[in-house]
Write a protein that holds these residues in place. Structure first.
Motif, PDB file in Angstrom:
ATOM      1  N   LEU A 187      11.743  -3.970  -6.497  1.00 20.53           N
ATOM      2  CA  LEU A 187      11.271  -4.656  -5.291  1.00 20.53           C
ATOM      3  C   LEU A 187      10.820  -3.656  -4.228  1.00 20.53           C
ATOM      4  O   LEU A 187       9.800  -3.864  -3.563  1.00 20.53           O
ATOM      5  N   ALA A 188      11.571  -2.560  -4.088  1.00 16.99           N
ATOM      6  CA  ALA A 188      11.157  -1.520  -3.135  1.00 16.99           C
ATOM      7  C   ALA A 188       9.836  -0.884  -3.572  1.00 16.99           C
ATOM      8  O   ALA A 188       8.951  -0.619  -2.745  1.00 16.99           O
ATOM      9  N   LEU A 189       9.692  -0.665  -4.874  1.00 19.07           N
ATOM     10  CA  LEU A 189       8.445  -0.100  -5.390  1.00 19.07           C
ATOM     11  C   LEU A 189       7.287  -1.082  -5.253  1.00 19.07           C
ATOM     12  O   LEU A 189       6.136  -0.679  -5.038  1.00 19.07           O
ATOM     13  N   LEU A 190       7.588  -2.372  -5.349  1.00 14.79           N
ATOM     14  CA  LEU A 190       6.544  -3.381  -5.176  1.00 14.79           C
ATOM     15  C   LEU A 190       5.930  -3.280  -3.785  1.00 14.79           C
ATOM     16  O   LEU A 190       4.702  -3.325  -3.623  1.00 14.79           O
ATOM     17  N   ASP A 191       6.774  -3.128  -2.778  1.00 14.11           N
ATOM     18  CA  ASP A 191       6.253  -2.958  -1.410  1.00 14.11           C
ATOM     19  C   ASP A 191       5.353  -1.726  -1.318  1.00 14.11           C
ATOM     20  O   ASP A 191       4.275  -1.769  -0.705  1.00 14.11           O
ATOM     21  N   ARG A 192       5.784  -0.633  -1.925  1.00 14.46           N
ATOM     22  CA  ARG A 192       4.992   0.598  -1.856  1.00 14.46           C
ATOM     23  C   ARG A 192       3.675   0.467  -2.622  1.00 14.46           C
ATOM     24  O   ARG A 192       2.628   0.959  -2.178  1.00 14.46           O
ATOM     25  N   TYR A 202      -0.320  -5.881   2.976  1.00  8.25           N
ATOM     26  CA  TYR A 202       1.032  -5.358   3.127  1.00  8.25           C
ATOM     27  C   TYR A 202       1.468  -5.376   4.590  1.00  8.25           C
ATOM     28  O   TYR A 202       2.554  -5.889   4.917  1.00  8.25           O
ATOM     29  N   PHE A 203       0.649  -4.835   5.487  1.00  9.44           N
ATOM     30  CA  PHE A 203       1.052  -4.760   6.896  1.00  9.44           C
ATOM     31  C   PHE A 203       1.053  -6.145   7.551  1.00  9.44           C
ATOM     32  O   PHE A 203       1.848  -6.401   8.462  1.00  9.44           O
ATOM     33  N   LYS A 208       5.160 -10.108   9.702  1.00  9.96           N
ATOM     34  CA  LYS A 208       5.844 -11.403   9.690  1.00  9.96           C
ATOM     35  C   LYS A 208       7.215 -11.300   9.024  1.00  9.96           C
ATOM     36  O   LYS A 208       7.784 -12.288   8.581  1.00  9.96           O
ATOM     37  N   ASN A 209       7.716 -10.053   8.960  1.00 12.99           N
ATOM     38  CA  ASN A 209       9.055  -9.760   8.421  1.00 12.99           C
ATOM     39  C   ASN A 209       9.217 -10.168   6.965  1.00 12.99           C
ATOM     40  O   ASN A 209      10.306 -10.568   6.538  1.00 12.99           O
ATOM     41  N   LEU A 210       8.143 -10.057   6.197  1.00  9.05           N
ATOM     42  CA  LEU A 210       8.200 -10.405   4.784  1.00  9.05           C
ATOM     43  C   LEU A 210       8.117  -9.146   3.922  1.00  9.05           C
ATOM     44  O   LEU A 210       7.147  -8.385   4.006  1.00  9.05           O
ATOM     45  N   THR A 211       9.137  -8.933   3.142  1.00  7.78           N
ATOM     46  CA  THR A 211       9.148  -7.845   2.166  1.00  7.78           C
ATOM     47  C   THR A 211       9.319  -8.450   0.778  1.00  7.78           C
ATOM     48  O   THR A 211       9.633  -9.635   0.634  1.00  7.78           O
ATOM     49  N   ALA A 212       9.133  -7.617  -0.237  1.00 12.67           N
ATOM     50  CA  ALA A 212       9.261  -8.102  -1.614  1.00 12.67           C
ATOM     51  C   ALA A 212      10.645  -8.682  -1.898  1.00 12.67           C
ATOM     52  O   ALA A 212      10.781  -9.620  -2.680  1.00 12.67           O
ATOM     53  N   MET A 258      -4.331 -11.812  -5.461  1.00  6.51           N
ATOM     54  CA  MET A 258      -5.236 -12.902  -5.838  1.00  6.51           C
ATOM     55  C   MET A 258      -5.256 -14.029  -4.808  1.00  6.51           C
ATOM     56  O   MET A 258      -6.226 -14.790  -4.731  1.00  6.51           O
ATOM     57  N   ILE A 259      -4.190 -14.153  -4.020  1.00  2.00           N
ATOM     58  CA  ILE A 259      -4.148 -15.207  -2.995  1.00  2.00           C
ATOM     59  C   ILE A 259      -4.135 -14.585  -1.594  1.00  2.00           C
ATOM     60  O   ILE A 259      -3.689 -15.211  -0.631  1.00  2.00           O
ATOM     61  N   ARG A 260      -4.661 -13.381  -1.485  1.00  2.00           N
ATOM     62  CA  ARG A 260      -4.570 -12.633  -0.230  1.00  2.00           C
ATOM     63  C   ARG A 260      -5.232 -13.365   0.936  1.00  2.00           C
ATOM     64  O   ARG A 260      -4.724 -13.329   2.058  1.00  2.00           O
TER      65      ARG A 260
END
Length: 315
Positions: A187-192, A202-203, A208-212, A258-260
């Motif tokens: 999950l940490a790598l997904l964010d990166r 990503y930003f 909006k305080n959303l992480t993987a 794909m849903i960006r």
């Protein structure tokens, strides 16, 4: 592929599998056959259609290095099943009834009892090893969903069990430790990886305080098996078994990408991220291939070793 192309490609796979299963094959022949098989899965995917139905089980067993299941192994599995409920039986049964519960095709082929038997046998198998293994294994959340594709694809429960056990113990052992170390690293790598591949998205999610950890936990834990339809997920698993389960992280990044536009336009993107759109294997895999090549070497290395703690030889 068209039907004719599908059948022609099936003949190519049959020839490769014949080489890999030859009685007197050498280690060099096996490695060469595996490289060719990976190349064809990468280039074409598996042929589709009823005529090729037996192909996927054979190819999965080849990638997992599962030897033909003989009578001794059958007796071993039956012995585990005959022991009955394991010490963690209640945990298993708390999860099994939810396994792909909305997929009627899966439910028609795989019963809850089959899932329970496989998972109980896996627990008994690993309780017998004591301290012999580098990592202990028991039942943890998500194993029921990871077992589901094997029970659906393999012709017998014995083969499903053999593939599942090797898959868990060798391909994603850090995912099924009590602390789920591999999942959280993933999950940490997904964010990166998302930051590298699509910094704007990503930003925006971070603002909006959303992480993987908040939106991608199920997809990482189950290697996307929680996102229907199953027939599309199986195509992703063909690819992951050929090249490494670490690439599932990029598959989740691909789904978000794909849903960006919807995510960027939404004031509450978590409502969208709670459930990804139906899985589209061809598009996801195309994006994964491009991202895997483009990632910086150090980031890809971390990605490659996070499910096992070891670096696989393929990129």
């Amino acid at each position: 592929m068209t039907r004719a192309e599908d059948i022609d490609q099936g003949k190519v796979y049959d020839k490769l599998l014949g080489r890999l299963s030859a009685r007197y094959r050498t280690p060099e022949d096996t490695e060469d056959g595996l490289k060719r098989l990976r190349r064809d899965v990468f280039k074409y995917g598996l042929p589709q259609g009823d005529l090729r139905e037996p192909l996927r089980p054979w190819i999965w067993k080849v990638f997992l290095r599962v030897d033909p299941v003989d009578k001794a192994y059958k007796n071993e599995y039956c012995g585990y099943v005959q022991r009955g409920p394991s010490p963690v039986s209640s945990k298993i049964k708390n999860d099994t009834f939810r396994t792909l519960a909305t997929d009627s095709q899966f439910k028609d082929r795989v019963t809850e009892d089959m899932i329970i038997r496989l998972l109980e046998a896996f627990v008994w198998k690993n309780s017998d090893t004591g301290g012999d293994q580098a990592m202990p294994f028991s039942y943890v959340q998500g194993m029921n969903v990871l077992a589901a594709p094997f029970l659906y694809v393999m012709p017998s429960q014995i083969e499903a069990f053999a593939c599942f056990a090797i898959f868990i113990e060798r391909h994603c052992p850090l995912y099924v430790q009590p602390t789920m170390t591999g999942v959280h690293r993933g999950l940490a790598l997904l964010d990166r990886c998302l930051e590298y591949a699509d910094a704007e998205l990503y930003f925006d999610l971070r603002s909006k305080n959303l992480t993987a950890e908040l939106y991608a936990f199920p997809s990482v834990l189950t290697l996307c098996a929680c996102t229907p339809p199953l027939n599309q997920v199986l195509k992703l698993w063909d690819f992951l078994l050929a090249y490494g389960v670490h690439l599932n992280i990029l598959a989740v990044v691909a789904q978000a990408h794909m849903i960006r536009e919807d995510l960027l336009a939404s004031p509450s993107p978590m409502k969208i991220l709670r459930q990804f759109p139906p899985f589209d294997a061809a598009t996801v895999i195309t994006i994964v291939k491009a991202m895997a090549v483009a990632l910086p070497a150090d980031l890809y290395q971390e990605l490659a070793c996070h499910p096992t703690g070891q670096i696989p030889p393929l990129r």
